[in-house]
Scaffold this motif. Structure first.
Motif, PDB file in Angstrom:
ATOM      1  N   PRO A 204       0.794  -1.311  -0.079  1.00 32.46           N
ATOM      2  CA  PRO A 204      -0.121  -0.057   0.063  1.00 32.46           C
ATOM      3  C   PRO A 204       0.722   1.024   0.051  1.00 32.46           C
ATOM      4  N   PHE A 205       0.314   2.235  -0.670  1.00 32.71           N
ATOM      5  CA  PHE A 205       0.972   3.555  -0.803  1.00 32.71           C
ATOM      6  C   PHE A 205       1.198   4.290   0.684  1.00 32.71           C
ATOM      7  N   ASN A 206       0.407   4.264   1.394  1.00 30.98           N
ATOM      8  CA  ASN A 206       0.382   4.865   2.686  1.00 30.98           C
ATOM      9  C   ASN A 206      -0.177   4.236   3.922  1.00 30.98           C
ATOM     10  N   TYR A 207      -0.352   4.748   5.190  1.00 29.34           N
ATOM     11  CA  TYR A 207      -0.811   3.953   6.265  1.00 29.34           C
ATOM     12  C   TYR A 207      -2.350   3.793   6.264  1.00 29.34           C
ATOM     13  N   LEU A 208      -3.023   4.714   5.463  1.00 27.62           N
ATOM     14  CA  LEU A 208      -4.170   4.641   5.421  1.00 27.62           C
ATOM     15  C   LEU A 208      -4.677   3.622   4.649  1.00 27.62           C
ATOM     16  N   ASP A 209      -4.156   3.126   3.484  1.00 33.32           N
ATOM     17  CA  ASP A 209      -4.318   2.104   2.474  1.00 33.32           C
ATOM     18  C   ASP A 209      -4.155   0.929   3.425  1.00 33.32           C
ATOM     19  N   TYR A 210      -2.798   0.858   3.735  1.00 34.15           N
ATOM     20  CA  TYR A 210      -2.570  -0.361   4.698  1.00 34.15           C
ATOM     21  C   TYR A 210      -3.260  -0.801   5.950  1.00 34.15           C
ATOM     22  N   HIS A 211      -3.626   0.217   6.575  1.00 31.43           N
ATOM     23  CA  HIS A 211      -4.751   0.003   7.681  1.00 31.43           C
ATOM     24  C   HIS A 211      -6.032  -0.455   7.230  1.00 31.43           C
ATOM     25  N   THR A 212      -6.563  -0.074   6.201  1.00 32.54           N
ATOM     26  CA  THR A 212      -7.831  -0.333   5.716  1.00 32.54           C
ATOM     27  C   THR A 212      -7.698  -1.745   5.023  1.00 32.54           C
ATOM     28  N   LEU A 213      -6.467  -2.155   4.483  1.00 31.59           N
ATOM     29  CA  LEU A 213      -6.228  -3.424   3.835  1.00 31.59           C
ATOM     30  C   LEU A 213      -5.700  -4.688   4.540  1.00 31.59           C
ATOM     31  N   VAL A 214      -5.567  -4.366   5.727  1.00 32.73           N
ATOM     32  CA  VAL A 214      -5.057  -5.463   6.685  1.00 32.73           C
ATOM     33  C   VAL A 214      -5.686  -7.044   6.730  1.00 32.73           C
ATOM     34  N   SER A 215      -6.733  -7.035   6.256  1.00 34.68           N
ATOM     35  CA  SER A 215      -7.416  -8.196   6.063  1.00 34.68           C
ATOM     36  C   SER A 215      -7.026  -8.889   5.234  1.00 34.68           C
ATOM     37  N   LEU A 216      -6.289  -8.617   4.135  1.00 31.83           N
ATOM     38  CA  LEU A 216      -6.045  -9.570   2.970  1.00 31.83           C
ATOM     39  C   LEU A 216      -5.220 -10.866   3.443  1.00 31.83           C
ATOM     40  N   PRO A 217      -4.033 -10.579   4.097  1.00 35.63           N
ATOM     41  CA  PRO A 217      -3.473 -11.905   4.408  1.00 35.63           C
ATOM     42  C   PRO A 217      -4.602 -12.957   5.176  1.00 35.63           C
ATOM     43  N   TYR A 218      -5.254 -12.287   6.334  1.00 34.89           N
ATOM     44  CA  TYR A 218      -6.106 -13.156   6.957  1.00 34.89           C
ATOM     45  C   TYR A 218      -6.856 -14.019   5.993  1.00 34.89           C
ATOM     46  N   GLN A 219      -7.605 -13.335   5.085  1.00 34.94           N
ATOM     47  CA  GLN A 219      -8.361 -13.939   4.220  1.00 34.94           C
ATOM     48  C   GLN A 219      -7.843 -15.125   3.522  1.00 34.94           C
ATOM     49  N   ALA A 220      -6.499 -14.738   2.967  1.00 36.06           N
ATOM     50  CA  ALA A 220      -5.834 -16.173   2.215  1.00 36.06           C
ATOM     51  C   ALA A 220      -5.379 -17.099   3.274  1.00 36.06           C
ATOM     52  N   GLN A 221      -5.146 -16.712   4.604  1.00 36.12           N
ATOM     53  CA  GLN A 221      -4.786 -17.828   5.441  1.00 36.12           C
ATOM     54  C   GLN A 221      -6.010 -18.580   5.629  1.00 36.12           C
ATOM     55  N   LEU A 222      -7.024 -17.984   6.001  1.00 33.46           N
ATOM     56  CA  LEU A 222      -8.288 -18.771   6.638  1.00 33.46           C
ATOM     57  C   LEU A 222      -8.629 -19.902   5.333  1.00 33.46           C
ATOM     58  N   VAL A 223      -8.884 -19.234   4.095  1.00 38.50           N
ATOM     59  CA  VAL A 223      -9.074 -20.414   2.920  1.00 38.50           C
ATOM     60  C   VAL A 223      -8.082 -21.630   2.747  1.00 38.50           C
ATOM     61  N   MET A 224      -6.836 -20.959   2.709  1.00 32.27           N
ATOM     62  CA  MET A 224      -5.829 -22.247   2.596  1.00 32.27           C
ATOM     63  C   MET A 224      -5.592 -22.948   3.720  1.00 32.27           C
ATOM     64  N   LEU A 225      -5.855 -22.583   5.010  1.00 36.39           N
ATOM     65  CA  LEU A 225      -5.932 -23.509   6.146  1.00 36.39           C
ATOM     66  C   LEU A 225      -7.275 -24.475   5.873  1.00 36.39           C
ATOM     67  N   VAL A 226      -8.260 -23.953   5.483  1.00 34.38           N
ATOM     68  CA  VAL A 226      -9.463 -24.942   5.532  1.00 34.38           C
ATOM     69  C   VAL A 226      -9.350 -25.722   4.411  1.00 34.38           C
ATOM     70  N   SER A 227      -8.899 -25.520   3.244  1.00 33.55           N
ATOM     71  CA  SER A 227      -8.823 -26.322   2.086  1.00 33.55           C
ATOM     72  C   SER A 227      -7.775 -27.390   2.242  1.00 33.55           C
ATOM     73  N   SER A 228      -6.589 -26.911   3.067  1.00 31.16           N
ATOM     74  CA  SER A 228      -5.528 -27.828   3.137  1.00 31.16           C
ATOM     75  C   SER A 228      -5.898 -29.051   4.194  1.00 31.16           C
ATOM     76  N   GLY A 229      -7.021 -29.100   4.690  1.00 29.91           N
ATOM     77  CA  GLY A 229      -7.326 -30.431   5.619  1.00 29.91           C
ATOM     78  C   GLY A 229      -6.783 -30.219   6.746  1.00 29.91           C
TER      79      GLY A 229
END
Lengths: 356, 356
Positions: A204-229
């Motif tokens: 992200p370009f600045n801390y506003l973007d960054y703080h608004t977008l912090v969920s992205l890695p959580y979303q990826a972790q959640l999906v891959m943890l589930v489908s991995s079994g």
């Protein structure tokens, strides 16, 4: 007068007054390295113009979160809070250091410091271990070393990892946490030199973007943890996602279930719908609380998505966007108070299931 | 009997029968390179065991989407559809090629092929330009070359880009699109050799993860576009996000507005709340439609988030997860039919605002 709702605060950032407080717990050559070179990564955001911590939470002789007395006045006694999970501060950046042995030694020193100098101080304190996750063997050893301490309830892992948490590389950490009945808590962490970009299209370009977008890695972790079994392999694995929001989980549950119906042979270890694993194995912190213009809209969305039993309170003290319980209550119904402020967390943390 | 709802299908994947159909539009040395080496990237998913396209949509002499007659029978005349935006197929991978001049030449050839061999075939066809976005100057030139064609309504860009779309690097493309009144349509695209990872923690492990997580780059683009102030600079810039879902936009609107209140000085170009830019400058495709167990829950979430006027229909024919209008209608109220199936898209595409 009704008895006040008991509160477990799942996210309070304690820290050391200065790195010297870790010296007694470090062996050579790491002690000299810490003395001479410090941690080797920035402890404050590299985006300018932002104070990430409450200015009034800073004691004279250290950073915010380092003073037990101030924490007691501003948080524990004030609200009051019945239990606090101490989640650490800059120490978490050690997972983003390029090497493995030095941060593993720092994690080990911090964990001993946590147990000896924080958990002993106040009956309300519960502990969150820090790990150098780039060194899974050492991280697992830390979990086995402290996991049976009656007040250690979780391990803290940065939400953004170099490989997906579901990757076999990290399995020793998840296995140890499940075995010791520790919750795996994902936190939004200050990126360090070896941190992955926070979004798939770069930083992200600045801390506003960054703080608004912090969920992205959580979303990826959640999906891959589930489908991995992994939740079939480790049925006791519990993941708490703090500071990243949760409405996105409704998007993922509905899309994941739909996709799974068509593509289930790609996730052969699963025995039920993805959303069932999500509701069973994930909790989400309500801070920073969403603030829709009409407060009731938040309840509408949560109920439609069926997430009301998967929310926990964490104040995030002493960070700038910390939420006190009464602020959270403006946006959520009273009927959910006991679940969000106590029961949901108590049902997961081992200290409440098996009191010492 | 009530008149049937008119339909604009914003996402139909046409393609060439074979690469030889592009030969007439290519100059040397690119013609020889295409003949001898092909596109140089895979046109099918590298994840195994998935047929990304409907098997029954494949004509004998080419891939699915290459046969006008079959598209007419299976889609245009069957439903029927009043207008179709042809969004192309594998050609979009050219933004993920390591070089810039060759994919720019391929984009140029494809666009001429699109205009001459597809848009001329059926009055219902509207066109989506393809661009090599790693070559912004050539991409902008393509937009100026074809932008005033009465049936060209948008440019198609992969959702995941190497740098955020809000980066100055891509500004010539966004400026040209806004000037020519073309919608910028973001699509989920097959990754090529220079594609960024789909998530901040690396590539998904399989096509199930991948398909469930496609929204991540859209989320990052949306936030960074808004905070960059590009919608103040280019008030006519309109972004359509296809195939990536939209419930996550509620999460982002509420979080973004909250963060903006505290951090607005980091986005000095903004003149209103982030959510106001989002509702004014973004539309979201409803396919693949969410399928909650109780259909009405989807309406509840959309209404709570106020997104009902920002949804457009795209069938995604001939992909495996394509949705026909009646399937979409199972999950959305009849009252939204005219907006989702026609009015929302018609209010954005220049062919409807200024009929030829």
């Amino acid at each position: 007068m009704p008895k006040a709702q008991a509160i477990i605060d799942c996210d309070v950032h304690n820290t050391y007054r200065s790195q010297t407080e870790l010296y007694p717990y470090l062996a050579e050559p790491w002690l000299t390295r810490l003395k001479e070179k410090g941690f080797g990564y920035p402890l404050e955001t590299f985006y300018s113009n932002v104070h990430a911590k409450r200015l009034d939470a800073k004691p004279e002789n250290g950073p915010a979160g380092s003073d037990y007395g101030l924490m007691k006045t501003q948080l524990l006694d004030k609200l009051p809070i019945d239990y606090v999970v101490l989640t650490g501060e800059g120490i978490s950046g050690l997972s983003y250091m390029p090497d493995a042995e030095y941060p593993a030694a720092l994690a080990s020193a911090y964990n001993q410091y946590l147990v000896e100098e924080w958990l002993s101080k106040d009956e309300r304190f519960l502990g969150s271990l820090h790990l150098a996750i780039q060194h899974p063997e050492a991280a697992a050893a830390e979990i086995y070393r402290w996991g049976s301490h009656p007040k250690v309830v979780q391990v803290s892992i940065p939400a953004a990892t170099t490989l997906p948490l579901a990757h076999p590389f990290y399995r020793p950490i998840l296995r140890a946490a499940a075995e010791m009945d520790l919750v795996v808590a994902l936190h939004f962490r200050q990126p360090g030199p070896s941190a992955p970009d926070m979004t798939p299209v770069g930083m992200p370009f600045n801390y506003l973007d960054y703080h608004t977008l912090v969920s992205l890695p959580y979303q990826a972790q959640l999906v891959m943890l589930v489908s991995s079994g992994v939740f079939e392999e480790l049925p006791n694995l519990k993941v708490m996602m703090m500071e990243g929001g949760f409405i996105w989980a409704i998007h993922l549950m509905w899309r994941f279930d739909k996709d799974y119906k068509a593509l289930h042979r790609l996730a052969p270890a699963l025995r039920k719908l993805p959303s069932e694993y999500i509701l069973q194995h994930f909790m989400f912190g309500v801070q920073p609380i969403y603030e829709p213009r009409e407060a009731s809209k938040l309840q509408d969305v949560i109920e439609a998505g069926g997430l009301q039993h998967n929310l926990v309170f964490g104040s995030d003290y002493p960070h700038w966007d910390a939420d006190e319980p009464d602020f959270i209550r403006r946006y959520l119904p009273t009927a959910w108070d006991s679940g969000i402020f106590y029961d949901n967390a108590a049902s997961w943390f081992k200290s409440f299931k098996h009191p010492a």
